[in-house]
Design an enzyme around this catalytic site. Structure first.
Site, PDB file in Angstrom:
ATOM      1  N   CYS A   2       0.878  -1.161   0.000  1.00 52.89           N
ATOM      2  CA  CYS A   2       0.000   0.000   0.000  1.00 52.89           C
ATOM      3  C   CYS A   2       0.911   1.205   0.000  1.00 52.89           C
ATOM      4  O   CYS A   2       2.114   1.076   0.150  1.00 52.89           O
ATOM      5  CB  CYS A   2      -0.842   0.025   1.263  1.00 52.89           C
ATOM      6  SG  CYS A   2      -1.789  -1.478   1.506  1.00 52.89           S
ATOM      7  N   ARG A  28       0.997   1.953  -5.875  1.00 52.96           N
ATOM      8  CA  ARG A  28       1.213   0.908  -4.876  1.00 52.96           C
ATOM      9  C   ARG A  28      -0.091   0.276  -4.401  1.00 52.96           C
ATOM     10  O   ARG A  28      -0.078  -0.747  -3.713  1.00 52.96           O
ATOM     11  CB  ARG A  28       1.943   1.489  -3.667  1.00 52.96           C
ATOM     12  CG  ARG A  28       3.287   2.070  -3.995  1.00 52.96           C
ATOM     13  CD  ARG A  28       3.920   2.626  -2.756  1.00 52.96           C
ATOM     14  NE  ARG A  28       4.216   1.556  -1.817  1.00 52.96           N
ATOM     15  CZ  ARG A  28       5.333   0.853  -1.830  1.00 52.96           C
ATOM     16  NH1 ARG A  28       6.258   1.109  -2.721  1.00 52.96           N
ATOM     17  NH2 ARG A  28       5.536  -0.102  -0.959  1.00 52.96           N
ATOM     18  N   TRP A  74      -4.238  -1.476  -1.034  1.00 53.75           N
ATOM     19  CA  TRP A  74      -4.413  -2.658  -1.879  1.00 53.75           C
ATOM     20  C   TRP A  74      -4.852  -3.750  -0.917  1.00 53.75           C
ATOM     21  O   TRP A  74      -4.083  -4.197  -0.073  1.00 53.75           O
ATOM     22  CB  TRP A  74      -3.106  -3.022  -2.569  1.00 53.75           C
ATOM     23  CG  TRP A  74      -3.217  -4.175  -3.502  1.00 53.75           C
ATOM     24  CD1 TRP A  74      -3.784  -4.177  -4.747  1.00 53.75           C
ATOM     25  CD2 TRP A  74      -2.732  -5.504  -3.284  1.00 53.75           C
ATOM     26  NE1 TRP A  74      -3.673  -5.428  -5.305  1.00 53.75           N
ATOM     27  CE2 TRP A  74      -3.037  -6.252  -4.437  1.00 53.75           C
ATOM     28  CE3 TRP A  74      -2.062  -6.141  -2.240  1.00 53.75           C
ATOM     29  CZ2 TRP A  74      -2.708  -7.607  -4.571  1.00 53.75           C
ATOM     30  CZ3 TRP A  74      -1.734  -7.480  -2.367  1.00 53.75           C
ATOM     31  CH2 TRP A  74      -2.056  -8.186  -3.523  1.00 53.75           C
ATOM     32  N   ASN A 100       1.243  -0.716   6.259  1.00 56.89           N
ATOM     33  CA  ASN A 100       1.499  -1.454   5.024  1.00 56.89           C
ATOM     34  C   ASN A 100       2.161  -2.759   5.434  1.00 56.89           C
ATOM     35  O   ASN A 100       3.144  -2.740   6.164  1.00 56.89           O
ATOM     36  CB  ASN A 100       2.438  -0.621   4.133  1.00 56.89           C
ATOM     37  CG  ASN A 100       2.888  -1.361   2.894  1.00 56.89           C
ATOM     38  OD1 ASN A 100       2.263  -2.332   2.486  1.00 56.89           O
ATOM     39  ND2 ASN A 100       3.966  -0.897   2.296  1.00 56.89           N
ATOM     40  N   GLY A 101       1.622  -3.882   4.981  1.00 56.75           N
ATOM     41  CA  GLY A 101       2.212  -5.171   5.340  1.00 56.75           C
ATOM     42  C   GLY A 101       1.168  -6.097   5.912  1.00 56.75           C
ATOM     43  O   GLY A 101      -0.034  -5.884   5.738  1.00 56.75           O
ATOM     44  N   GLU A 470       6.728 -14.347 -20.013  1.00 55.19           N
ATOM     45  CA  GLU A 470       6.717 -12.939 -19.623  1.00 55.19           C
ATOM     46  C   GLU A 470       5.753 -12.146 -20.510  1.00 55.19           C
ATOM     47  O   GLU A 470       5.015 -11.280 -20.034  1.00 55.19           O
ATOM     48  CB  GLU A 470       8.149 -12.377 -19.685  1.00 55.19           C
ATOM     49  CG  GLU A 470       8.286 -10.860 -19.645  1.00 55.19           C
ATOM     50  CD  GLU A 470       7.605 -10.193 -18.460  1.00 55.19           C
ATOM     51  OE1 GLU A 470       7.227 -10.873 -17.508  1.00 55.19           O
ATOM     52  OE2 GLU A 470       7.417  -8.960 -18.533  1.00 55.19           O
ATOM     53  N   LYS A 474       2.557  -9.783 -19.370  1.00 56.81           N
ATOM     54  CA  LYS A 474       2.328  -8.389 -19.801  1.00 56.81           C
ATOM     55  C   LYS A 474       0.924  -8.246 -20.372  1.00 56.81           C
ATOM     56  O   LYS A 474       0.193  -7.316 -20.055  1.00 56.81           O
ATOM     57  CB  LYS A 474       3.321  -7.972 -20.875  1.00 56.81           C
ATOM     58  CG  LYS A 474       4.612  -7.334 -20.598  1.00 56.81           C
ATOM     59  CD  LYS A 474       4.846  -6.368 -19.516  1.00 56.81           C
ATOM     60  CE  LYS A 474       4.685  -6.877 -18.136  1.00 56.81           C
ATOM     61  NZ  LYS A 474       5.837  -7.134 -17.345  1.00 56.81           N
ATOM     62  N   GLU A 477      -1.874  -8.705 -17.572  1.00 57.10           N
ATOM     63  CA  GLU A 477      -2.066  -7.726 -16.507  1.00 57.10           C
ATOM     64  C   GLU A 477      -2.629  -6.400 -16.985  1.00 57.10           C
ATOM     65  O   GLU A 477      -3.352  -5.747 -16.245  1.00 57.10           O
ATOM     66  CB  GLU A 477      -0.816  -7.544 -15.646  1.00 57.10           C
ATOM     67  CG  GLU A 477       0.389  -7.008 -16.324  1.00 57.10           C
ATOM     68  CD  GLU A 477       1.623  -7.006 -15.415  1.00 57.10           C
ATOM     69  OE1 GLU A 477       1.498  -6.974 -14.185  1.00 57.10           O
ATOM     70  OE2 GLU A 477       2.734  -7.031 -15.963  1.00 57.10           O
ATOM     71  N   HIS A 493       1.839 -31.477 -27.052  1.00 52.85           N
ATOM     72  CA  HIS A 493       1.550 -32.378 -25.930  1.00 52.85           C
ATOM     73  C   HIS A 493       0.276 -31.973 -25.191  1.00 52.85           C
ATOM     74  O   HIS A 493       0.030 -32.450 -24.089  1.00 52.85           O
ATOM     75  CB  HIS A 493       2.743 -32.410 -24.968  1.00 52.85           C
ATOM     76  CG  HIS A 493       3.989 -32.936 -25.606  1.00 52.85           C
ATOM     77  ND1 HIS A 493       4.136 -34.247 -25.991  1.00 52.85           N
ATOM     78  CD2 HIS A 493       5.135 -32.320 -25.980  1.00 52.85           C
ATOM     79  CE1 HIS A 493       5.329 -34.425 -26.542  1.00 52.85           C
ATOM     80  NE2 HIS A 493       5.951 -33.251 -26.562  1.00 52.85           N
ATOM     81  N   LYS A 587       2.130  -2.241  -7.488  1.00 50.31           N
ATOM     82  CA  LYS A 587       3.498  -2.283  -8.015  1.00 50.31           C
ATOM     83  C   LYS A 587       4.430  -3.212  -7.245  1.00 50.31           C
ATOM     84  O   LYS A 587       5.138  -3.994  -7.844  1.00 50.31           O
ATOM     85  CB  LYS A 587       4.060  -0.857  -8.036  1.00 50.31           C
ATOM     86  CG  LYS A 587       5.458  -0.742  -8.630  1.00 50.31           C
ATOM     87  CD  LYS A 587       5.458  -1.028 -10.113  1.00 50.31           C
ATOM     88  CE  LYS A 587       6.831  -0.983 -10.726  1.00 50.31           C
ATOM     89  NZ  LYS A 587       6.874  -1.742 -11.981  1.00 50.31           N
TER      90      LYS A 587
HETATM   91  C1  F6R Z   1       4.708  -7.717 -13.747  1.00 50.62           C
HETATM   92  C2  F6R Z   1       5.422  -7.298 -12.564  1.00 50.62           C
HETATM   93  C3  F6R Z   1       5.483  -8.229 -11.405  1.00 50.62           C
HETATM   94  C4  F6R Z   1       6.821  -8.081 -10.674  1.00 50.62           C
HETATM   95  C5  F6R Z   1       6.852  -8.945  -9.410  1.00 50.62           C
HETATM   96  C6  F6R Z   1       8.186  -8.832  -8.709  1.00 50.62           C
HETATM   97  O1  F6R Z   1       4.785  -6.760 -14.759  1.00 50.62           O
HETATM   98  O2  F6R Z   1       5.941  -6.221 -12.505  1.00 50.62           O
HETATM   99  O3  F6R Z   1       5.257  -9.543 -11.780  1.00 50.62           O
HETATM  100  O4  F6R Z   1       7.845  -8.471 -11.538  1.00 50.62           O
HETATM  101  O5  F6R Z   1       5.837  -8.547  -8.552  1.00 50.62           O
HETATM  102  O6  F6R Z   1       8.462  -7.505  -8.372  1.00 50.62           O
HETATM  103  P1  F6R Z   1       9.917  -7.002  -8.066  1.00 50.62           P
HETATM  104  O7  F6R Z   1      10.700  -7.053  -9.331  1.00 50.62           O
HETATM  105  O8  F6R Z   1       9.731  -5.620  -7.570  1.00 50.62           O
HETATM  106  O9  F6R Z   1      10.489  -7.937  -7.047  1.00 50.62           O
END
Ligand code: F6R
Length: 592
Positions: A2, A28, A74, A100-101, A470, A474, A477, A493, A587
């Site tokens: 958060c 966040r 969040w 936060n946490g 990956e 992208k 999300e 398979h 984030k």
């Molecule tokens: C996707 C994304 C997340 C982060 C993951 C790890 O676009 O950004 O999957 O890669 O939450 O975050 P970090 O790199 O901050 O440890």
């Protein structure tokens, strides 16, 4: 996960400063928000469901105040409701707090407090902390009560607390970020989860470490370490972040700004002290088992690393997601090495993996963007990726910079650091040529064609396999289209059953020994009606749509992900999603 922002100082518009600060932290968490501010003999609280960016200060019309705390949430414990939004408070608003946490032992504490007569109105763990502090306040000072509460709290947290009859705010952290900005005026402090929130006011910061508290008041601001059980001195440091990099500038969204910045970020990533790269390469060479660890996108980067080290350095490196790392603990010794990859440096699952490794004496290397993050502080060696602030929730520029560092390390392990550097310098310059409006317009034609599909797939072989995974993240999300990545050879398979007429399938093709095999997979998909989108340096007959990428040899994972980042962004915009703040995400994931 958060955003926290608080102000203590001489300015009388603290609530406005807090709202503005929270707007900068909205990436966040953005399901609800709240602020509290002190007025003589009372604390006023506003909380609401929805985005802080929609709040207009004139509608809120707060009274004058010079002490305020705020939060954008969040949701973890308890749904998205006004009651569950922070700040949380006790009866008569004696204690008011943002957090936060996760408080892991909140149920035990809550049961005990209920027996003592406390009444709770939310489902959150945070409200329990407010009541716990209040309970201690019956017999102790405010400062001692917060210390005692913290000693009882298990889990990761960053908290900022105020009390109705005290001219003080107390901040504390363990495992979740909290940074103190030191203002220009006497006794002026900004407390936030991330530096960009207060960068407009100050670039002088104090980093709180785990188990430390800050007592901010009009007497003497002081710091306390719970483990040492003593007051401590903290150093003020000046940071050289510029405010523009934390703003969107001429771009409509942070995501496209950050994609475009890849023209420069790769060069910055490679511009490392060669001694550090060589040192890490030596650690890898002498380690009895090296583990690459990361989560989400950073996890996919680590998977690419496995392939890069196998090919370039002829070295076996293990990969595990942070959340899956515990399974390896029986293999760890003080001769093992962990390379933790993280943009934020605050991801709880990665932090937990590091803690497990450290208990076994494992040496830790951190590849991070946030150089003063918890992960960086826990590491023995830090390689900063220098991508600059990444604000869009979907990681883009940090991803390619992390990939560049792993490529460089793989070359360094093979005694070829200069060769690796030359390859990456040339890749950076080709990315510079590739990222132009014409390229984006070309991808936009595809985005318009496929914007209403229900599902799409991405396939690749070798290091393009984790890039396919990956690419799927992208697309998922930000576009919310069902997207899945597969290893090209695995299609037959099972997953090929998912292909029907016009299902878009992105085929990642590298110009090497895997080319013919992945093209055969593309032909198999096309035979089932699939619409083939080729990301490849060479145009192939099987492609219905071709996205050209430069032929960059071993750095193909870096160039292949960029067009998919652009496509994901464009699909999000066409589907009227906010690419910077995708639903249900935030984030940095500071909860397990
Ligand atoms: C996707 C994304 C997340 C982060 C993951 C790890 O676009 O950004 O999957 O890669 O939450 O975050 P970090 O790199 O901050 O440890």
């Amino acid at each position: 996960m958060c955003g926290i922002f608080a102000y203590y100082g001489p300015k009388k518009n603290a609530p406005k400063l807090v709202i503005e600060g929270l707007k900068k932290l909205e990436y966040r968490g953005y399901d609800s928000w709240g602020i509290a501010y002190k007025i003589p003999n009372d604390i006023i609280i506003h909380k609401k469901i929805g985005k802080i960016s929609d709040v207009k200060i004139k509608d809120l019309n707060p009274a004058q105040s010079n002490i305020s705390i705020g939060h954008s949430r969040w949701a973890t414990h308890g749904g998205v409701t006004q009651k569950n939004a922070h700040p949380h408070f006790t009866e008569n608003k004696e204690i008011v707090l943002v957090h936060n946490g996760i408080l892991e032992n909140y149920l035990t504490i809550k049961k005990d407090l209920i027996k003592k007569g406390h009444k709770f109105i939310s489902e959150t763990d945070t409200e329990v902390i407010a009541h716990l502090i209040e309970e201690y306040c019956k017999k102790h000072s405010f400062e001692d009560s917060v210390k005692l509460a913290i000693k009882e709290m298990e889990g990761r947290y960053a908290i900022v607390v105020m009390k109705k009859d005290e001219n003080e705010i107390i901040a504390a952290r363990k495992g979740s970020p909290l940074i103190i900005g030191v203002g220009e005026n006497k006794n002026e402090y900004f407390i936030a989860s991330d530096i960009p929130a207060f960068l407009a006011y100050t670039n002088k910061v104090i980093y709180l470490d785990d188990n430390q508290l800050a007592f901010i008041n009009n007497k003497k601001t002081s710091f306390f370490d719970i483990e040492e059980n003593a007051h401590i001195q903290k150093r003020k440091v000046q940071i050289d972040w510029d405010i523009e990099s934390a703003e969107k500038g001429q771009f409509p969204h942070f995501m496209i700004k950050e994609i475009t910045e890849q023209k420069d970020t790769l060069s910055r990533a490679i511009n490392q002290d060669p001694k550090i790269i060589e040192r890490v390469a030596n650690e890898i060479k002498k380690a009895y088992g090296t583990y690459l660890v990361g989560c989400g996108t950073a996890g996919k980067v680590c998977m690419v690393g496995e392939y890069l080290f196998a090919k370039i350095a002829k070295k076996h490196i293990n990969f595990k997601f942070g959340s899956e790392f515990r399974s390896q603990k029986n293999f760890l010794t003080n001769k093992s090495l962990m390379i933790a990859v993280s943009q934020s440096g605050e991801t709880a699952d990665t932090l937990e993996a590091i803690e497990i490794a450290k208990q076994k004496g494992v040496k830790i290397v951190a590849i991070v963007n946030a150089e003063n993050s918890s992960i960086a502080r826990m590491a023995d060696i830090v390689i900063p990726i220098k991508a600059g602030i990444e604000k869009a929730v979907a990681s883009t520029k940090a991803t390619t910079s992390q990939l560049a560092i792993l490529t460089l390390l793989a070359y360094a392990c093979n005694g070829g650091i200069n060769e690796g550097k030359q390859l990456l310098i040339s890749t950076a310059s080709q990315i510079n040529d590739m990222l132009n409006p014409r390229y984006e317009q070309h991808i936009m034609k595809l985005a318009k064609k496929i914007k209403d599909v229900e599902s799409m797939y991405i396939i690749g072989r070798n290091a393009n396999y984790p890039i396919a995974l990956e690419a799927a993240i992208k697309l998922q999300e930000v576009s919310y289209i069902h997207a899945e990545g597969f290893a090209g050879g695995e299609l037959k398979h099972g997953p090929i059953a998912l292909i029907s007429k016009n299902t878009p399938v992105i085929v990642l093709v590298e110009n090497n020994e895997y080319r013919n095999e992945i093209l055969s997979n593309a032909i198999e998909v096309k035979a089932r009606g699939g619409y083939i989108i080729g990301v490849s340096p060479i145009k192939e007959e099987v492609f219905d749509f071709w996205i050209k990428v430069p032929d960059t040899g071993d750095s193909y994972p870096i160039v292949n992900i960029i067009p998919v980042q652009i496509l994901a962004y464009q699909l999000a915009v066409l589907r009227k999603n906010n690419p910077d703040m995708p639903r249900n995400l935030a984030k940095s994931v500071t909860v397990k």
